[in-house]
Each structure stands twice: as structure tokens, then as C-alpha cells.
Design an enzyme around this catalytic site. Structure first.
Site, PDB file in Angstrom:
ATOM      1  N   LYS A  40      35.928  73.436  33.752  1.00  0.00           N
ATOM      2  CA  LYS A  40      35.883  72.217  34.556  1.00  0.00           C
ATOM      3  C   LYS A  40      36.014  72.517  36.047  1.00  0.00           C
ATOM      4  O   LYS A  40      36.260  71.616  36.843  1.00  0.00           O
ATOM      5  CB  LYS A  40      37.004  71.272  34.126  1.00  0.00           C
ATOM      6  CG  LYS A  40      36.953  70.841  32.672  1.00  0.00           C
ATOM      7  CD  LYS A  40      38.135  69.953  32.331  1.00  0.00           C
ATOM      8  CE  LYS A  40      38.181  69.612  30.855  1.00  0.00           C
ATOM      9  NZ  LYS A  40      39.333  68.745  30.517  1.00  0.00           N
ATOM     10  N   PRO A  56      36.363  64.602  35.216  1.00  0.00           N
ATOM     11  CA  PRO A  56      35.095  65.321  35.085  1.00  0.00           C
ATOM     12  C   PRO A  56      35.232  66.482  34.112  1.00  0.00           C
ATOM     13  O   PRO A  56      36.207  67.233  34.154  1.00  0.00           O
ATOM     14  CB  PRO A  56      34.831  65.809  36.512  1.00  0.00           C
ATOM     15  CG  PRO A  56      35.590  64.872  37.393  1.00  0.00           C
ATOM     16  CD  PRO A  56      36.816  64.510  36.616  1.00  0.00           C
ATOM     17  N   GLU A  57      34.249  66.617  33.231  1.00  0.00           N
ATOM     18  CA  GLU A  57      34.264  67.679  32.237  1.00  0.00           C
ATOM     19  C   GLU A  57      33.077  68.598  32.479  1.00  0.00           C
ATOM     20  O   GLU A  57      32.426  68.528  33.528  1.00  0.00           O
ATOM     21  CB  GLU A  57      34.250  67.063  30.840  1.00  0.00           C
ATOM     22  CG  GLU A  57      35.408  66.094  30.594  1.00  0.00           C
ATOM     23  CD  GLU A  57      35.362  65.415  29.234  1.00  0.00           C
ATOM     24  OE1 GLU A  57      34.927  66.055  28.258  1.00  0.00           O
ATOM     25  OE2 GLU A  57      35.756  64.231  29.144  1.00  0.00           O
ATOM     26  N   ARG A  70      46.548  61.035  23.685  1.00  0.00           N
ATOM     27  CA  ARG A  70      45.184  60.924  24.200  1.00  0.00           C
ATOM     28  C   ARG A  70      44.439  59.796  23.493  1.00  0.00           C
ATOM     29  O   ARG A  70      44.533  59.655  22.283  1.00  0.00           O
ATOM     30  CB  ARG A  70      44.402  62.232  23.990  1.00  0.00           C
ATOM     31  CG  ARG A  70      44.889  63.386  24.853  1.00  0.00           C
ATOM     32  CD  ARG A  70      44.097  64.647  24.525  1.00  0.00           C
ATOM     33  NE  ARG A  70      44.494  65.775  25.348  1.00  0.00           N
ATOM     34  CZ  ARG A  70      43.952  66.080  26.515  1.00  0.00           C
ATOM     35  NH1 ARG A  70      42.964  65.331  26.989  1.00  0.00           N
ATOM     36  NH2 ARG A  70      44.368  67.119  27.200  1.00  0.00           N
TER      37      ARG A  70
END
Length: 271
Positions: free
Chosen positions: A58, A2-3, A259
Site C-alpha cells: 500500500k 487506499p489499497e 473490521r
């Protein structure tokens, strides 16, 4: 993970559901998810009320009526659900906070946590986090100063919480696409004009994503139709091989500093 938009969505929805309701019970299924003895944790919370919910980067901060704070970080795989045992997801819950007929379930906190802290301890825990990019005090000039003297790739800078807070893998890719920049472009090669365009892309993407409930699929409640609405609006993230919505070229996937990165090789340029 979740951002900012996902946590902003949770903040908005939960503020309509749990504020000023007395906590009637607490269950701890995993001691490592909290920061004290489970019985002490329960004793501190039962009878209290959440009077305000704040988002920082966050994190969610639940302000209690006695001045305490619950600091939540969902990390990878974490999610929230508000409802009953009958309608909650079939997932293991690490912490449950009961409000008489409904319960707030904290799910997937294997890497995340829910810590009970004082106001001062909360400030100390968040002291190293960069500024909020959607804050009213943030403007184009301040944004450019954050990035203009940095080195490294755009992707790694956007997800660096010490530079600016709240952005992770998904929105870094979406922001880069909106700005027309490749995620692997070097910051030192960007002009102030490029950074000004990047600032506008940040504002556009994060605001739009938050308004559409972020990209997480699991709804917060049984009748929640908002959460996850941005998932279908992503232009590049998790769309490898699919046609770019702008030019029709296939979206590519690569890796930068371990990433995953998604981008359009036609619409996004380097330097």
C-alpha cells in the site's frame, strides 16, 4: 484506506505527470507528516527530479535522481491530487511538492506520512511486508503455501500485511465473494482446492480493480476519468441491504476482529 489497486492507479497516472520534472518548491503544512526538519526536507528536495515511481503493497516509493526515496503511506483518509490551487479539493494539505506550474498535493496525511529516506532505509522500512500477490514470481503453489498452515478467519488473513501485502477491507470482501467463501470461514478448514480458487479470485479482483482505477472517488487531476471507476463494480463491499448481483439476496454486514465485513449469505459458503 487506499489499497493495492488505488496505489497502483496512482503510480500509473503519476508516472505520466511528474517523472523527470524538476521540483521547484516544497511546502510542509504538518511537520508530523514528514521525518525531518521541514527546512531540511525542502532543501533536500528542491532541484531534484523524480525518475521512477514504484508501488510496494500500500506504499508508493518515489525514486529521486540523487538516489534518495520518498516513501508514502496514505493510511486512512489520505489521497493525492495533481493540479493547481484553483482546482484542487477544498481540503487541508499536509505536504505540497511543486513542479513549476503544477503541484502534487498530499491530502489527509493525519495518520499517513511522506518520509525522505535512503535506499537502504526504505528497504528496512518495508522488510516485514509479505509478498506481492500480483508479482510475476507469485504462482498458485506459492500462494497456497502462504495460507495452508495458517489459522484464523479468511478475512483477517487476507488483510494481514505480514502474510501477503496490499489487501485491505474492501478487496478482502470482494475476493472472498469472487471465491465463493464466507469471510469468517476458518483457514484450517479450507482445502488446497479452496485455496487455489482463492488465488484465482485474488488475481481477478486486484487486476480488475487496478485497471478500473480502484474505488476512491476523488480524481487525481481535473480531467481524470479513471480513478474511482471500480467503486460501482464492487459486488459486496459497502452494499449492506442491497441485492446481490448474482442471486438477488440482500448483502449482509457483520464485524470480524473489529473490521467491517460485507458478504452474500447465499453465494458464499463456510465449512
Amino acid at each position: 484506506m487506499p489499497e493495492l489497486p488505488e496505489m497502483e492507479n496512482y503510480k500509473k497516472l503519476l508516472s505520466q505527470l511528474v517523472l523527470d520534472r524538476t521540483i521547484s518548491g516544497v511546502k510542509v503544512g504538518r511537520e508530523k507528516s514528514i521525518n525531518m526538519d521541514p527546512q531540511d526536507f525542502k532543501n533536500e528536495l528542491v532541484g531534484r527530479k523524480i525518475i521512477f515511481i514504484e508501488r510496494r503493497a500500500k506504499y508508493l516509493i518515489f525514486h529521486l535522481d540523487n538516489g534518495g526515496r520518498l516513501l508514502l503511506h496514505l493510511m486512512l483518509g489520505g489521497m493525492l491530487y495533481f493540479g493547481t490551487d484553483e482546482d484542487k479539493p477544498n481540503r487541508t494539505t499536509q505536504v505540497e511538492i511543486e513542479f513549476e506550474d503544477k503541484t502534487l498535493y498530499f491530502i489527509g496525511l493525519r495518520l499517513g506520512y511522506l518520509h525522505l529516506l535512503s535506499a537502504k532505509q526504505t528497504e528496512e522500512a518495508l522488510a516485514g511486508i509479505g509478498p506481492e500477490l500480483l508479482d510475476r514470481k507469485m504462482d498458485e503453489t506459492k500462494f497456497i503455501k502462504l495460507f495452508v498452515s495458517r489459522r484464523g478467519t479468511l478475512k483477517t488473513a487476507l488483510v494481514n500485511q505480514n502474510i501477503a501485502s496490499g489487501i485491505g477491507n474492501c478487496y478482502a470482501d470482494e475476493i472472498a465473494f469472487a471465491a465463493g467463501l464466507r469471510p469468517d470461514v476458518k483457514l484450517q478448514d479450507l482445502t488446497e482446492e479452496d485455496l487455489a480458487g482463492l488465488y484465482q479470485a485474488v488475481r481477478q479482483v486486484l487486476t480488475d480493480a487496478a485497471e478500473h482505477g480502484g474505488y476512491m472517488e476523488q480524481p487525481l487531476t481535473a480531467d481524470d476519468s479513471l480513478t474511482g471507476g471500480f467503486g460501482d463494480l464492487c459486488k459486496v463491499y459497502d452494499r449492506e441491504g442491497k441485492a446481490c448481483v448474482t442471486c438477488g439476496q440482500p448483502i449482509l454486514r457483520t464485524v470480524i476482529s473489529s473490521r467491517k465485513v460485507y458478504y452474500c449469505p447465499n453465494c458464499q459458503h463456510g465449512k
